[in-house]
Design an enzyme around this catalytic site. Structure first.
Site, PDB file in Angstrom:
ATOM      1  NE  ARG A  63      -3.680   2.136   2.354  1.00  0.00           N
ATOM      2  CZ  ARG A  63      -4.863   2.128   1.831  1.00  0.00           C
ATOM      3  NH1 ARG A  63      -5.092   1.152   1.194  1.00  0.00           N
ATOM      4  NH2 ARG A  63      -5.890   3.315   2.014  1.00  0.00           N
ATOM      5  CG  HIS A  67      -1.101   5.229  -0.340  1.00  0.00           C
ATOM      6  ND1 HIS A  67      -2.265   6.356   0.216  1.00  0.00           N
ATOM      7  CD2 HIS A  67      -2.135   4.292  -0.622  1.00  0.00           C
ATOM      8  CE1 HIS A  67      -3.326   5.604   0.481  1.00  0.00           C
ATOM      9  NE2 HIS A  67      -3.359   4.261  -0.464  1.00  0.00           N
ATOM     10  CG  ASP A  75       8.122  11.536  -5.497  1.00  0.00           C
ATOM     11  OD1 ASP A  75       7.622  10.759  -4.849  1.00  0.00           O
ATOM     12  OD2 ASP A  75       7.904  12.515  -5.834  1.00  0.00           O
ATOM     13  CG  ASN A  95      -1.100   9.051   2.481  1.00  0.00           C
ATOM     14  OD1 ASN A  95      -1.343   8.160   1.634  1.00  0.00           O
ATOM     15  ND2 ASN A  95      -0.460  10.197   1.831  1.00  0.00           N
ATOM     16  CG  HIS A 194      -8.022  -3.762  -1.391  1.00  0.00           C
ATOM     17  ND1 HIS A 194      -8.973  -3.055  -1.749  1.00  0.00           N
ATOM     18  CD2 HIS A 194      -6.782  -3.103  -1.263  1.00  0.00           C
ATOM     19  CE1 HIS A 194      -8.498  -1.622  -1.761  1.00  0.00           C
ATOM     20  NE2 HIS A 194      -7.269  -1.860  -1.425  1.00  0.00           N
ATOM     21  CG  ASP A 249      -5.716 -16.046  -1.957  1.00  0.00           C
ATOM     22  OD1 ASP A 249      -6.412 -14.850  -1.940  1.00  0.00           O
ATOM     23  OD2 ASP A 249      -5.917 -16.916  -0.942  1.00  0.00           O
TER      24      ASP A 249
END
Length: 322
Positions: A63, A67, A75, A95, A194, A249
């Protein structure tokens, strides 16, 4: 004639120089082969230890990469702290309550600096940690192209604007990913991340109380720990994948077929729209999901990287070099 030949040679030399310079700006899977050959093994070791202590961390590192790349490109801008008048991205709404793993990145950076000081960027650490977190949870592997450099800027406004909302509809999701050069197929494959990880009640409350396209026993199950009243049990966690919460999976797609997507944005992928066929395919064909996920991760890792002499190699991932 000699003058013409000389000019032609100079022109060719200039082209070769430009070509060489352009090539040097590109990411490469062998970027640190000579300058820091232990880099990949160091990252794998630290990530493995982190997941051993906290199995959720593999999903968190994945994640974190997502983000980062969606704001200014890949970067490491997401790692920058608010310092003095400098405003980072950590406190942006998408965040502040959902991104973690900064300590793991810092641990990797410290380990890498001990053997290869001033060589490896924080941006490349984030990219490689995301791959290793995926693999260690049972997901696919891929060769990570490296050579990114670290930003000296961050954008809280861009983070608030460009990161897809968990309440977004399918059209908004396709647009958000398209703005980053990612197709609807890429978006659907990347959403498969997810299949691991958890999210807070404050994030999925609207889904379990307001949506009609939700399996009612599933909604009741989640409502048992997440009251309708905002502010009550806001931080209670629930797995994004009902079936195999810590295994990478294709079970997430099976959840969607049963209207058991935890987020509104998840269920939008299978709600009578353009991605229904792809969700069905991924739910029954793990290999197809893994292949498309890898393709999409590589594309995402190529969103506006800083290379060459752009940016810097931060000594501390949380602050810009003096």
């Amino acid at each position: 004639m000699a003058s013409s030949t000389s000019g032609h040679c100079l022109f060719l030399a200039a082209l070769l120089l430009l070509s060489s310079a352009a090539y040097g700006q590109q990411l490469s899977t062998s970027f640190y082969a000579t300058s820091c050959p232990s880099f990949e093994s160091t990252v794998r070791s630290v990530v493995s230890s982190a997941i051993g202590s906290d199995p959720r961390m593999g999903a968190s590192l994945l994640r974190l990469f997502f983000h980062d790349c969606f704001v200014q490109g890949c970067d490491a801008s997401i790692l920058l702290d608010d310092v003095g008048t400098f405003v980072g991205e950590k406190t942006a709404l998408p965040n502040a309550n959902s991104v973690r793993g900064y300590d793991v990145i810092n641990n990797i950076k410290a380990a890498v600096e001990a053997s290869c000081p001033g060589i490896v960027s924080c941006a490349d650490i984030v990219a490689l940690a995301a791959r290793d977190g995926t693999v260690l949870l049972g997901g696919p592997t891929w060769n990570v192209s490296l050579g990114r450099r670290d930003s000296t800027t961050a954008s809280k406004d861009e983070a608030n604007r460009d990161l897809p909302s968990p309440a977004a509809n399918l059209s908004a999701l396709i647009t958000a990913f398209g703005n980053k050069g990612l197709s609807a197929q890429d978006m659907t494959a990347l959403s498969g991340a997810h299949t691991v990880g958890f999210t807070q009640c404050r994030v999925y409350r609207g889904r379990i109380y307001n949506d009609t396209n939700i399996n009612q026993p599933f909604a009741k199950l989640r409502q048992s720990n997440c009251p309708a009243t905002p502010g009550v049990n806001d931080t209670v966690l629930a797995p994004l994948d009902l079936q195999t919460e810590l295994a990478f999976d294709n079970a997430y797609y099976g959840d969607l077929l049963k209207s058991k997507g935890l987020l509104h944005s998840d269920q939008e992928l299978y709600n009578g729209g353009s991605q229904d066929t792809l969700v069905k395919k991924y739910s029954s064909n793990s290999a197809a999901f893994f292949a498309d996920f890898v393709t999409a991760m590589i594309k995402m890792g190529n969103i506006n990287p800083l290379t060459g002499t752009s940016g810097q190699i931060r000594a501390n991932c949380a602050v810009v070099n003096n």
